[in-house]
Design an enzyme around this catalytic site. Structure first.
Site, PDB file in Angstrom:
ATOM      1  N   TYR A 194       0.839  -1.198   0.000  1.00 22.41           N
ATOM      2  CA  TYR A 194       0.000   0.000   0.000  1.00 22.41           C
ATOM      3  C   TYR A 194       0.873   1.247   0.000  1.00 22.41           C
ATOM      4  O   TYR A 194       2.052   1.218   0.359  1.00 22.41           O
ATOM      5  CB  TYR A 194      -0.926   0.015   1.209  1.00 22.41           C
ATOM      6  CG  TYR A 194      -0.191   0.164   2.527  1.00 22.41           C
ATOM      7  CD1 TYR A 194       0.032   1.411   3.099  1.00 22.41           C
ATOM      8  CD2 TYR A 194       0.295  -0.955   3.193  1.00 22.41           C
ATOM      9  CE1 TYR A 194       0.717   1.550   4.286  1.00 22.41           C
ATOM     10  CE2 TYR A 194       0.982  -0.836   4.386  1.00 22.41           C
ATOM     11  CZ  TYR A 194       1.190   0.414   4.930  1.00 22.41           C
ATOM     12  OH  TYR A 194       1.887   0.536   6.097  1.00 22.41           O
ATOM     13  N   PHE A 204       2.116   9.644   4.048  1.00 22.50           N
ATOM     14  CA  PHE A 204       2.177   9.446   5.494  1.00 22.50           C
ATOM     15  C   PHE A 204       2.521   8.009   5.870  1.00 22.50           C
ATOM     16  O   PHE A 204       2.929   7.741   6.986  1.00 22.50           O
ATOM     17  CB  PHE A 204       0.868   9.867   6.172  1.00 22.50           C
ATOM     18  CG  PHE A 204      -0.345   9.118   5.692  1.00 22.50           C
ATOM     19  CD1 PHE A 204      -0.660   7.872   6.217  1.00 22.50           C
ATOM     20  CD2 PHE A 204      -1.160   9.663   4.723  1.00 22.50           C
ATOM     21  CE1 PHE A 204      -1.774   7.184   5.775  1.00 22.50           C
ATOM     22  CE2 PHE A 204      -2.282   8.979   4.278  1.00 22.50           C
ATOM     23  CZ  PHE A 204      -2.584   7.733   4.804  1.00 22.50           C
ATOM     24  N   ASP A 205       2.369   7.073   4.938  1.00 23.76           N
ATOM     25  CA  ASP A 205       2.726   5.681   5.222  1.00 23.76           C
ATOM     26  C   ASP A 205       2.786   4.918   3.911  1.00 23.76           C
ATOM     27  O   ASP A 205       2.007   5.193   2.986  1.00 23.76           O
ATOM     28  CB  ASP A 205       1.690   5.047   6.157  1.00 23.76           C
ATOM     29  CG  ASP A 205       2.213   3.778   6.842  1.00 23.76           C
ATOM     30  OD1 ASP A 205       3.411   3.473   6.667  1.00 23.76           O
ATOM     31  OD2 ASP A 205       1.435   3.113   7.536  1.00 23.76           O
ATOM     32  N   ILE A 221      -8.656   0.476   9.594  1.00 18.37           N
ATOM     33  CA  ILE A 221      -9.693   1.505   9.518  1.00 18.37           C
ATOM     34  C   ILE A 221     -10.872   1.021   8.662  1.00 18.37           C
ATOM     35  O   ILE A 221     -10.728   0.185   7.783  1.00 18.37           O
ATOM     36  CB  ILE A 221      -9.137   2.835   8.966  1.00 18.37           C
ATOM     37  CG1 ILE A 221      -8.544   2.640   7.570  1.00 18.37           C
ATOM     38  CG2 ILE A 221      -8.128   3.439   9.918  1.00 18.37           C
ATOM     39  CD1 ILE A 221      -8.114   3.939   6.910  1.00 18.37           C
ATOM     40  N   TYR A 247      -9.698   8.395  10.172  1.00 21.61           N
ATOM     41  CA  TYR A 247      -9.348   8.750  11.548  1.00 21.61           C
ATOM     42  C   TYR A 247     -10.214   9.869  12.118  1.00 21.61           C
ATOM     43  O   TYR A 247      -9.887  10.427  13.163  1.00 21.61           O
ATOM     44  CB  TYR A 247      -7.862   9.106  11.620  1.00 21.61           C
ATOM     45  CG  TYR A 247      -6.969   7.913  11.360  1.00 21.61           C
ATOM     46  CD1 TYR A 247      -6.647   7.030  12.383  1.00 21.61           C
ATOM     47  CD2 TYR A 247      -6.495   7.661  10.079  1.00 21.61           C
ATOM     48  CE1 TYR A 247      -5.853   5.918  12.140  1.00 21.61           C
ATOM     49  CE2 TYR A 247      -5.701   6.547   9.824  1.00 21.61           C
ATOM     50  CZ  TYR A 247      -5.388   5.685  10.866  1.00 21.61           C
ATOM     51  OH  TYR A 247      -4.612   4.571  10.609  1.00 21.61           O
ATOM     52  N   PHE A 265      -5.313   5.816  -0.861  1.00 22.77           N
ATOM     53  CA  PHE A 265      -4.401   4.678  -0.836  1.00 22.77           C
ATOM     54  C   PHE A 265      -4.370   3.985  -2.197  1.00 22.77           C
ATOM     55  O   PHE A 265      -5.425   3.715  -2.785  1.00 22.77           O
ATOM     56  CB  PHE A 265      -4.856   3.627   0.185  1.00 22.77           C
ATOM     57  CG  PHE A 265      -4.643   4.007   1.619  1.00 22.77           C
ATOM     58  CD1 PHE A 265      -3.441   3.719   2.266  1.00 22.77           C
ATOM     59  CD2 PHE A 265      -5.651   4.623   2.336  1.00 22.77           C
ATOM     60  CE1 PHE A 265      -3.256   4.049   3.593  1.00 22.77           C
ATOM     61  CE2 PHE A 265      -5.481   4.950   3.672  1.00 22.77           C
ATOM     62  CZ  PHE A 265      -4.274   4.666   4.292  1.00 22.77           C
TER      63      PHE A 265
END
Length: 307
Positions: A194, A204-205, A221, A247, A265
């Site tokens: 991902y 962010f990731d 999530i 979130y 994503f």
């Protein structure tokens, strides 16, 4: 909480809401690897800090790798990174200059503790108000940008918009074609790659560049849960996830994902490891796992021995 502590806490939160397209979580190199030396221009240079052997202020000298000057410069960079990016809280270069001036005067001791307390006590309420107002403006921009991107995604005829607000854009088919093959369920464990970004493109990731991640789908999530259950094994898709399926208003505790932010994503569903549905019939080995080429699993004969 005292007024100046409130201001600092809000400033730290607002710093995490930066809408700059620069990746705020991956620092660049201090010194370029293509050059032996770089010149850094300070916001302020103390005119009295001149060397007796040179007319060039120390703060304006080029910084060479491996020197004590570079070590002290690195200390300043480290302290600044702990403070965070204050640029989202200022509206022009003049304001940024005054912020930098206050930082420098306090750090070098030109502004003693008594004077600091007097100023913050006198202007603390005004400071809190302007920080809260600007932080709220930044947050609204992030929320609006996310909603606009989700709307644009949903209007693409190649996408599917779920009732939850999650938008799915299939990018690459699995081995059986789009929409064909095993799908995960809420109870599934899946293996994925991902790449997650904020509306402004800030990463962010991401698992790219490393090993894929394995996790129970029910533990992530809600936007992932909803989106992946509409993907088939082997497919790659882009998921647009509204804030209430990510979130929410709180964001993440570390501030990397601001409250109210939609998330985007790119996900490759590599394998549904358990509790999948659909797909064609499969051969299962003695270990209970699907037989695949070079998997190490074998078929058992009537005598219970490998064939």
């Amino acid at each position: 909480m005292k007024s100046h502590h409130i201001a600092i806490a809000i400033a730290a939160t607002a710093s995490s809401l930066s809408t700059t397209s620069i990746n705020a979580f991956t620092p660049g190199p201090l010194i370029s690897t293509n050059h032996r030396r770089n010149r850094f221009t300070p916001v302020f240079a103390d005119e009295s800090s001149t060397s007796s052997t040179s007319s060039t202020p120390a703060a304006a000298k080029p910084i060479e790798q491996g020197t004590h000057d570079e070590l002290m410069y690195a200390l300043g960079v480290n302290l600044a990174r702990q403070l965070g990016d204050v640029r989202p809280l200022v509206e022009n270069s003049e304001e940024l200059t005054q912020v930098a001036r206050g930082l420098l005067d306090t750090v070098v001791g030109k502004f003693d503790d008594e004077d600091q307390r007097e100023l913050l006590g006198r202007r603390g309420d005004d400071l809190n108000k302007i920080i809260i107002d600007r932080a709220n403006n930044i947050r609204k921009k992030i929320e609006d940008a996310g909603k606009a991107m989700l709307k644009e995604m949903s209007e693409n005829p190649e996408t599917a918009a779920l009732e939850s607000g999650v938008v799915i854009h299939p990018l690459e088919a699995g081995p059986d074609g789009f929409g064909k093959g095993v799908k995960p369920t809420q109870a599934s464990t899946v293996k994925c790659h991902y790449h997650g970004t904020l509306p402004d493109g800030t990463v962010f990731d991401s698992s790219l560049g490393g090993d894929p991640v394995t996790f129970p789908l029910g533990g992530v999530i809600k936007g992932w849960q909803a989106g992946l259950q509409h993907m088939c094994e082997g497919e790659t898709a882009m998921l647009g996830i509204p804030a209430d399926m990510a979130y929410g208003d709180a964001g993440t505790p570390d501030g990397r994902i601001p409250g109210g932010a939609a998330l985007f994503f790119k996900i490759q569903l590599i394998e549904v490891l358990s509790a999948g549905i659909g797909g064609g019939p499969k051969l299962v080995g003695a270990d209970g796992r699907e037989l695949k080429k070079n998997s190490g699993s074998v078929l058992l004969g009537a005598d219970g021995k490998p064939m």
